[in-house]
Design an enzyme around this catalytic site. Structure first.
Site, PDB file in Angstrom:
ATOM      1  N   LYS A 115       0.829  -1.219   0.000  1.00  0.00           N
ATOM      2  CA  LYS A 115       0.000   0.000   0.000  1.00  0.00           C
ATOM      3  C   LYS A 115       0.850   1.249   0.000  1.00  0.00           C
ATOM      4  CE  LYS A 115      -4.303  -1.780   0.874  1.00  0.00           C
ATOM      5  NZ  LYS A 115      -5.672  -1.699   1.346  1.00  0.00           N
ATOM      6  N   LYS A 197      -3.644  -9.768  -6.883  1.00  0.00           N
ATOM      7  CA  LYS A 197      -4.973 -10.140  -6.369  1.00  0.00           C
ATOM      8  C   LYS A 197      -6.045  -9.163  -6.856  1.00  0.00           C
ATOM      9  CE  LYS A 197      -5.691  -7.740  -2.014  1.00  0.00           C
ATOM     10  NZ  LYS A 197      -6.473  -7.695  -0.834  1.00  0.00           N
ATOM     11  N   LYS A 200     -10.400  -4.188  -4.304  1.00  0.00           N
ATOM     12  CA  LYS A 200     -11.439  -3.157  -4.297  1.00  0.00           C
ATOM     13  C   LYS A 200     -10.930  -1.841  -4.837  1.00  0.00           C
ATOM     14  CE  LYS A 200     -13.551  -3.811   0.172  1.00  0.00           C
ATOM     15  NZ  LYS A 200     -12.574  -3.501   1.191  1.00  0.00           N
TER      16      LYS A 200
HETATM   17  P1  ATP Z   1      -8.305  -2.985  -0.726  1.00  0.00           P
HETATM   18  O1  ATP Z   1      -8.134  -3.273  -2.174  1.00  0.00           O
HETATM   19  O2  ATP Z   1      -8.992  -1.680  -0.454  1.00  0.00           O
HETATM   20  O3  ATP Z   1      -7.079  -3.189   0.072  1.00  0.00           O
HETATM   21  P2  ATP Z   1      -9.465  -5.544  -0.347  1.00  0.00           P
HETATM   22  O4  ATP Z   1     -10.160  -5.852  -1.618  1.00  0.00           O
HETATM   23  O5  ATP Z   1      -8.193  -6.222  -0.050  1.00  0.00           O
HETATM   24  O6  ATP Z   1      -9.340  -3.996  -0.174  1.00  0.00           O
HETATM   25  P3  ATP Z   1     -10.434  -5.918   2.365  1.00  0.00           P
HETATM   26  O7  ATP Z   1     -11.503  -5.162   3.020  1.00  0.00           O
HETATM   27  O8  ATP Z   1      -9.050  -5.546   2.726  1.00  0.00           O
HETATM   28  O9  ATP Z   1     -10.529  -5.824   0.794  1.00  0.00           O
HETATM   29  O10 ATP Z   1     -10.667  -7.463   2.579  1.00  0.00           O
HETATM   30  C1  ATP Z   1     -11.855  -8.037   2.996  1.00  0.00           C
HETATM   31  C2  ATP Z   1     -11.746  -9.561   2.964  1.00  0.00           C
HETATM   32  O11 ATP Z   1     -11.693 -10.011   1.624  1.00  0.00           O
HETATM   33  C3  ATP Z   1     -10.514 -10.127   3.650  1.00  0.00           C
HETATM   34  O12 ATP Z   1     -10.866 -11.300   4.342  1.00  0.00           O
HETATM   35  C4  ATP Z   1      -9.604 -10.454   2.515  1.00  0.00           C
HETATM   36  O13 ATP Z   1      -8.713 -11.495   2.833  1.00  0.00           O
HETATM   37  C5  ATP Z   1     -10.584 -10.877   1.448  1.00  0.00           C
HETATM   38  N1  ATP Z   1     -10.067 -10.643   0.098  1.00  0.00           N
HETATM   39  C6  ATP Z   1      -9.729  -9.458  -0.441  1.00  0.00           C
HETATM   40  N2  ATP Z   1      -9.322  -9.602  -1.718  1.00  0.00           N
HETATM   41  C7  ATP Z   1      -9.395 -10.934  -1.992  1.00  0.00           C
HETATM   42  C8  ATP Z   1      -9.106 -11.725  -3.159  1.00  0.00           C
HETATM   43  N3  ATP Z   1      -8.684 -11.187  -4.269  1.00  0.00           N
HETATM   44  N4  ATP Z   1      -9.311 -13.063  -3.082  1.00  0.00           N
HETATM   45  C9  ATP Z   1      -9.766 -13.626  -1.952  1.00  0.00           C
HETATM   46  N5  ATP Z   1     -10.060 -12.946  -0.830  1.00  0.00           N
HETATM   47  C10 ATP Z   1      -9.875 -11.608  -0.835  1.00  0.00           C
END
Ligand code: ATP
Ligand code: LTN
Length: 334
Positions: A115, A197, A200
């Site tokens: 990040k 990955k 969001k």
């Molecule tokens: P950001 O992109 O803003 O960092 P994020 O998509 O990683 O956000 P989080 O709120 O940090 O979302 O994660 C919420 C949940 O979703 C966590 O349990 C995380 O492990 C899971 N998660 C996030 N992205 C993935 C992915 N690509 N595949 C599987 N699980 C995911």
């Protein structure tokens, strides 16, 4: 707590809208866990502030996340779904735990490094101490298990280290939690860069599927998904794009990779991508319908938030009181 069930705790940041990765890696696996555990889920809005937010959008996203939890099948009468910022004990315990966390440990966190590299204009202290606040979330509720995606494993490990260190000094204060990482969907990758990955906060609109995307957009994004120059639907390390699509298809249909390979034997990538797109759109449609209903029912949503905020605050204050006593804070005069 209320009964003898084990405690399960998890949550998501209220940043932007949820992706298919969030859903398959986390949310989808949370449904029905309340039969076995006492489940507590937070709308992690304190964590969201580590990235700059537009206040009006932020408020909307947090509420939308609450309704999405419900739409995915978490009943707020059976699961304690609450806002992290409504329970001050998170910030209070986070300060204390920060005094039991080493900079060397935080320096090793890969999420911080990723990040920081992504937001070079705003590498703030909150981003750095993010794992301490996450430890506070989990330890406040004496959680036994924490279901998360693969990317959060390191944060769970540091939470365990902090809990064990604290218990080592003050006696048995915290339950040491276990990570619970589902095999299927633990890491859904970007549709455009399958080495990264699905996230969001992704800027390329074709790289992530959002849970509220309409059917046409979902199918179009899968059609455009990056694959390889081969033509065979086969699970392999060097075929990251196809393997990711197979993971997604498997999560949604319950089929394993051998079954999927067989189903698409002799068929091209085009046909396979269309099938994945349609299966995902079919899976998300009922969730989207429920979301539409919940987000409009202001009164019900508000009443559930209020009730669960109170419940969470009650649990959290019990742990915080214990911690204050153990570390030797002076009680206020009565
Ligand atoms: P950001 O992109 O803003 O960092 P994020 O998509 O990683 O956000 P989080 O709120 O940090 O979302 O994660 C919420 C949940 O979703 C966590 O349990 C995380 O492990 C899971 N998660 C996030 N992205 C993935 C992915 N690509 N595949 C599987 N699980 C995911
Ligand atoms: N960092 C988590 C969100 C989160 C969380 C938690 C998850 C904040 N506090 C406590 C489980 C338990 C993420 O998914 N990025």
């Amino acid at each position: 707590m209320i009964n003898n069930n084990k405690i399960l705790y998890s949550g998501m940041q209220a940043t932007g809208s949820l992706t298919l990765g969030n859903y398959l890696g986390a949310l989808k696996n949370w449904v029905n866990l309340n039969e076995e555990y006492e489940c507590i889920y937070g709308v992690m809005d304190l964590h969201s502030l580590t990235v700059r937010q537009n206040p009006a959008e932020f408020r909307k996203n947090a509420r939308s996340l609450y309704a999405l939890y419900m739409a995915a099948g978490l009943d707020p009468e059976k699961n304690c779904i609450y806002y992290q910022s409504h329970v001050p004990a998170h910030a209070q315990l986070s300060w204390i735990l920060g005094c039991f966390t080493y900079m060397g440990e935080l320096n090793r966190m890969t999420q911080f490094k990723d990040k920081a590299a992504k937001h070079t204009e705003n590498i703030n202290a909150g981003l750095y101490t993010y794992p301490v606040l996450m430890a506070a979330d989990i330890l406040l509720y004496q959680a036994d298990v924490v279901p998360v995606g693969q990317d959060q494993k390191q944060h769970l490990e540091i939470t365990r280290d902090i809990a064990q260190r604290f218990n080592g000094i003050y006696g048995d204060v915290f339950t040491v939690p276990e990570a619970y990482i589902a095999k299927a969907g633990a890491k859904i990758m970007s549709l455009q860069e399958p080495q990264k990955k699905m996230s969001k906060s992704e800027e390329n609109p074709n790289a992530s599927i959002w849970l509220l995307d309409d059917r046409d957009s979902i199918i179009r994004k899968f059609k455009r998904a990056v694959t390889d120059s081969d033509t065979v639907v086969r699970y392999a390390e060097e075929k990251a794009g196809i393997s990711n699509l197979m993971d997604i298809y498997g999560c949604v249909t319950g089929k394993d990779s051998a079954e999927i390979e067989k189903e698409f034997e002799g068929k091209g990538y085009g046909e396979f991508k269309l099938a994945v797109g349609e299966a995902v759109a079919d899976e998300l449609l009922p969730l989207q319908k429920r979301y539409g209903q919940f987000i409009q029912d202001k009164e019900y949503l508000d009443s559930m938030i209020q009730k669960n905020d109170e419940k969470a605050a009650y649990y959290a204050s019990k742990t915080l009181r214990k911690v204050y006593k153990k570390v030797g804070f002076t009680e206020p005069a009565k």
